[in-house]
Design a protein around this motif. Structure first.
Motif, PDB file in Angstrom:
ATOM      1  N   ALA A   1       5.610   8.168   1.871  1.00 52.99           N
ATOM      2  CA  ALA A   1       6.696   7.230   1.546  1.00 52.99           C
ATOM      3  C   ALA A   1       6.230   6.207   0.507  1.00 52.99           C
ATOM      4  O   ALA A   1       6.927   5.935  -0.476  1.00 52.99           O
ATOM      5  CB  ALA A   1       7.182   6.528   2.814  1.00 52.99           C
ATOM      6  N   ASP A   2       5.033   5.663   0.713  1.00 49.13           N
ATOM      7  CA  ASP A   2       4.529   4.648  -0.219  1.00 49.13           C
ATOM      8  C   ASP A   2       4.291   5.241  -1.603  1.00 49.13           C
ATOM      9  O   ASP A   2       4.570   4.607  -2.618  1.00 49.13           O
ATOM     10  CB  ASP A   2       3.226   4.033   0.324  1.00 49.13           C
ATOM     11  CG  ASP A   2       3.489   3.175   1.549  1.00 49.13           C
ATOM     12  OD1 ASP A   2       4.674   2.862   1.808  1.00 49.13           O
ATOM     13  OD2 ASP A   2       2.528   2.846   2.262  1.00 49.13           O
TER      14      ASP A   2
ATOM     15  N   HIS B   1       3.081   9.959  11.702  1.00 48.30           N
ATOM     16  CA  HIS B   1       3.502   8.647  11.213  1.00 48.30           C
ATOM     17  C   HIS B   1       2.658   8.210  10.005  1.00 48.30           C
ATOM     18  O   HIS B   1       3.187   7.728   9.007  1.00 48.30           O
ATOM     19  CB  HIS B   1       3.409   7.603  12.331  1.00 48.30           C
ATOM     20  CG  HIS B   1       4.566   7.636  13.290  1.00 48.30           C
ATOM     21  ND1 HIS B   1       4.770   8.672  14.170  1.00 48.30           N
ATOM     22  CD2 HIS B   1       5.591   6.771  13.500  1.00 48.30           C
ATOM     23  CE1 HIS B   1       5.863   8.435  14.884  1.00 48.30           C
ATOM     24  NE2 HIS B   1       6.386   7.291  14.499  1.00 48.30           N
ATOM     25  N   ALA B   2       1.329   8.393  10.112  1.00 46.34           N
ATOM     26  CA  ALA B   2       0.447   7.980   9.013  1.00 46.34           C
ATOM     27  C   ALA B   2       0.694   8.845   7.780  1.00 46.34           C
ATOM     28  O   ALA B   2       0.701   8.343   6.650  1.00 46.34           O
ATOM     29  CB  ALA B   2      -1.009   8.080   9.457  1.00 46.34           C
ATOM     30  N   THR B   3       0.915  10.141   8.007  1.00 47.26           N
ATOM     31  CA  THR B   3       1.195  11.057   6.908  1.00 47.26           C
ATOM     32  C   THR B   3       2.474  10.639   6.181  1.00 47.26           C
ATOM     33  O   THR B   3       2.505  10.523   4.952  1.00 47.26           O
ATOM     34  CB  THR B   3       1.361  12.498   7.463  1.00 47.26           C
ATOM     35  OG1 THR B   3       0.147  12.887   8.082  1.00 47.26           O
ATOM     36  CG2 THR B   3       1.724  13.483   6.364  1.00 47.26           C
TER      37      THR B   3
ATOM     38  N   GLY C   1      -7.326   8.926   0.436  1.00 47.98           N
ATOM     39  CA  GLY C   1      -7.616   7.794   1.311  1.00 47.98           C
ATOM     40  C   GLY C   1      -6.697   7.640   2.512  1.00 47.98           C
ATOM     41  O   GLY C   1      -6.659   6.584   3.145  1.00 47.98           O
ATOM     42  N   ALA C   2      -5.950   8.697   2.867  1.00 45.85           N
ATOM     43  CA  ALA C   2      -5.069   8.593   4.038  1.00 45.85           C
ATOM     44  C   ALA C   2      -5.800   8.975   5.318  1.00 45.85           C
ATOM     45  O   ALA C   2      -5.209   9.008   6.394  1.00 45.85           O
ATOM     46  CB  ALA C   2      -3.829   9.460   3.847  1.00 45.85           C
TER      47      ALA C   2
ATOM     48  N   GLY D   1      -0.366   1.835   2.420  1.00 50.29           N
ATOM     49  CA  GLY D   1      -0.052   1.463   3.802  1.00 50.29           C
ATOM     50  C   GLY D   1      -0.531   2.486   4.810  1.00 50.29           C
ATOM     51  O   GLY D   1      -0.958   3.578   4.466  1.00 50.29           O
ATOM     52  N   THR D   2      -0.473   2.110   6.053  1.00 47.30           N
ATOM     53  CA  THR D   2      -0.794   3.068   7.110  1.00 47.30           C
ATOM     54  C   THR D   2       0.142   2.846   8.289  1.00 47.30           C
ATOM     55  O   THR D   2       0.866   1.861   8.345  1.00 47.30           O
ATOM     56  CB  THR D   2      -2.263   2.966   7.537  1.00 47.30           C
ATOM     57  OG1 THR D   2      -2.549   4.048   8.437  1.00 47.30           O
ATOM     58  CG2 THR D   2      -2.570   1.640   8.208  1.00 47.30           C
TER      59      THR D   2
END
Lengths: 253, 321
Positions: A102-103, A95-97, A87-88, A208-209
């Motif tokens: 990280a989350d 940054h999104a990756t 779902g990414a 998160g994103t």
């Protein structure tokens, strides 16, 4: 010691790269994906550290083409646990990756995160440092040596000209690996196939994103500038021409 | 937001890195266009003497603290985030170097600013910033624009003319207090390790026979050595050869190796990734042999050959022996 290795899938540069109709991205039709070569180094270093300090190694990747294969290959090489973040989104930014990694890693109780120092497509920054700041854990990039001493890592960071900085880093931390202590091991196809039957990929939904904060307006092949004058002929004919060129350019032979 | 352009200076062992002057030169153009000041951020301990070399800047922001005596990703990162957070420059230029890689992405998160990395070109005009980045090991370039007006840009070393940044002038030096948080850092600098000496110094060689992945095996290195001996030169290499431990680190040309400027640079089986280009672009004569006609090395070599290096090497050796 729990070592987590985030793995990025990147276009295989052995294939011809083409720009798509939008003019802002790669044409994905013939693109093949492979594990970022520096992430292979990160995995190797993680497996080497496990041999010394014990513990477990978890390979983690975002859901993407070839992600399963990349994770099973990590298992074939010795990774204990495999996780796929779903779902990414398609082709997430650096940054999104990093935010997705990280989350996910925040819930894994990691002592050390090792990932490649860079990837060929990280236009908006490198994974290791972004993960470090999103998780608010220390980071060191361009690392070529790691040893663990209790709750700290002793780390070698490369500078230009062959100099190195030595740092003591409080764990948990994230390191951007430039090169593992040994050439990354190779997993034969048979072993990867066996891993596909025996290993399980756990799935974790991305939460998160983050935004890159910039957008690509154009992608193009670099202008060749003057480019090289190409010489053709047999090896002997080429060697003759090259010797003449060297002499004409003042090379003392 | 101010219209200022910040550049992050880089120094090791008491001297400023070339990339600092390249950023100053480019920063000057950008500041002229934005209408702001060109500000050099200098972090160190007792390093204010270096400000004298930063004459191309309008102002030097000097952050002095014992925790900044040697580069440290955590303390330098925190100090930079404090300066940028408070002063809100429009553009921050950082080298895409070992130090810069630790700083730029961290600043992007800490200051919530976009980062565009691997830049080889930066232009500012009436319609804002356009940054050209080198991606896919130099095989593609992309132009990007930040969504807002502000941006951090990490610049490939060697992309801009450093002489423009070495201008005279005496910038105003303003001391900036380091944030208290850097007192207790989770990263501690231990020592600087200088490269081992004793091997061939490839920076002193007029002729370099440089090998890359195309050499395929350690067993093939003697063939390159024979050619180097016949030419009166030395064997150097790109990163993968060093990582495989086929040659010592002292032979590495490129970003994390050494910069060379020989009279002849013969690149054998080297693709020419940007990190390699950084280390050899100033060679007087560059001849590249690589079976991949699309290898980026052919973009900046003077002469190119797509024949097999294992054919070309002995043919050359035979002619100079």
């Amino acid at each position: 010691m729990h070592i987590v290795v985030p793995i990025k899938l990147v276009p295989d540069l052995a294939e011809e790269l083409e720009v798509d109709a939008s003019g802002t991205a790669l044409d994905t039709e013939w693109l093949r994906y492979r594990t970022n070569e520096f992430d292979d180094h990160a995995l190797e270093e993680a497996l080497q550290l496990r041999e010394v300090s014990g513990g477990t190694v978890t390979a983690i990747a975002l859901d993407a083409e070839e992600a399963d294969k990349s994770l099973y290959t990590a298992a074939a090489k010795g990774a204990d646990r495999l996780i796929k973040i779903t779902g990414a989104g398609e082709k997430p930014s650096s940054h999104a990756t990093a935010r997705a990694f990280a989350d996910a890693i925040a819930g894994l109780d990691a002592d050390l995160v090792l990932t490649g120092v860079q990837a060929v497509d990280d236009r908006d920054g490198q994974n290791a440092v972004l993960i470090g700041r999103y998780m608010d854990i220390p980071h060191v990039s361009v690392v070529t040596g790691v040893s663990i001493q209790g709750d700290t890592a002793l780390v070698h960071k490369e500078y230009a000209g062959g100099a190195m900085g030595e740092f003591e880093v409080t764990l948990p931390a994230v390191l951007g690996i430039q090169a593992a202590r040994e050439t990354p091991r190779y997993a034969p196809v048979g072993k990867v196939r066996r891993a596909m039957r025996s290993a399980t990929i756990e799935e974790l939904a991305s939460s998160g994103t983050a935004e890159a904060g910039s957008s690509v307006t154009r992608m193009f092949r670099p202008e060749k500038g003057q480019g090289a004058k190409m010489l053709t002929g047999s090896a002997d004919a080429i060697a003759d021409q090259l010797i003449t060129i060297m002499r004409d350019n003042g090379v003392n032979l | 937001m101010s219209a200022d352009v910040f550049i992050v200076t880089e120094h090791l062992g008491g001297s400023l890195d070339d990339v600092t002057f390249e950023l100053l030169g480019k920063g000057r153009d950008l500041a002229t266009s934005t209408g702001g000041q060109l500000v050099a951020v200098l972090m160190g301990s007792g390093a204010e003497g270096l400000a004298a070399e930063l004459g191309a800047a309008d102002r030097v922001l000097y952050v002095d603290h014992p925790a900044l005596a040697d580069f440290n990703p955590a303390t330098h990162g925190a100090a930079l985030a404090a300066v940028v957070g408070e002063r809100s420059p429009q553009i921050v230029l950082v080298g895409n170097t070992s130090m810069g890689m630790d700083l730029a992405a961290a600043l992007s998160v800490d200051a919530d600013l976009p980062l565009i990395a691997y830049a080889t070109g930066v232009e500012h005009g009436a319609d804002g910033l356009t940054v050209t980045s080198q991606l896919y090991a130099g095989k593609m370039h992309v132009e990007s624009r930040p969504t807002g007006g502000r941006c951090i840009i990490s610049v490939m070393a060697g992309s801009f003319d450093g002489s423009a940044g070495r201008g005279g002038g005496s910038p105003e030096v303003e001391s900036y207090a380091a944030p208290a948080s850097i007192e207790s850092s989770r990263v501690r600098f231990v020592r600087l390790m200088e490269p081992e000496a004793g091997d061939v110094d490839i920076t002193q060689s007029d002729i370099l026979v440089s090998i890359g992945r195309g050499i395929q095996s350690e067993d093939n290195i003697p063939m390159a050595q024979e050619l180097a001996d016949a030419l009166g030169g030395a064997v150097s290499a790109s990163r993968p050869i060093i990582d495989n431990k086929w040659l010592p680190k002292t032979r590495q040309v490129g970003k994390s190796g050494v910069k060379v400027k020989p009279r002849l640079y013969l690149a054998l089986g080297i693709s020419g990734a940007p990190e390699h280009w950084e280390g050899m672009k100033d060679s007087q004569l560059i001849i590249a042999v690589n079976t991949d006609p699309n290898a980026p090395i052919f973009d900046f070599a003077h002469y190119g050959v797509t024949e097999d290096i294992f054919e070309v090497m002995p043919a050359l050796t035979a002619r100079v022996t």
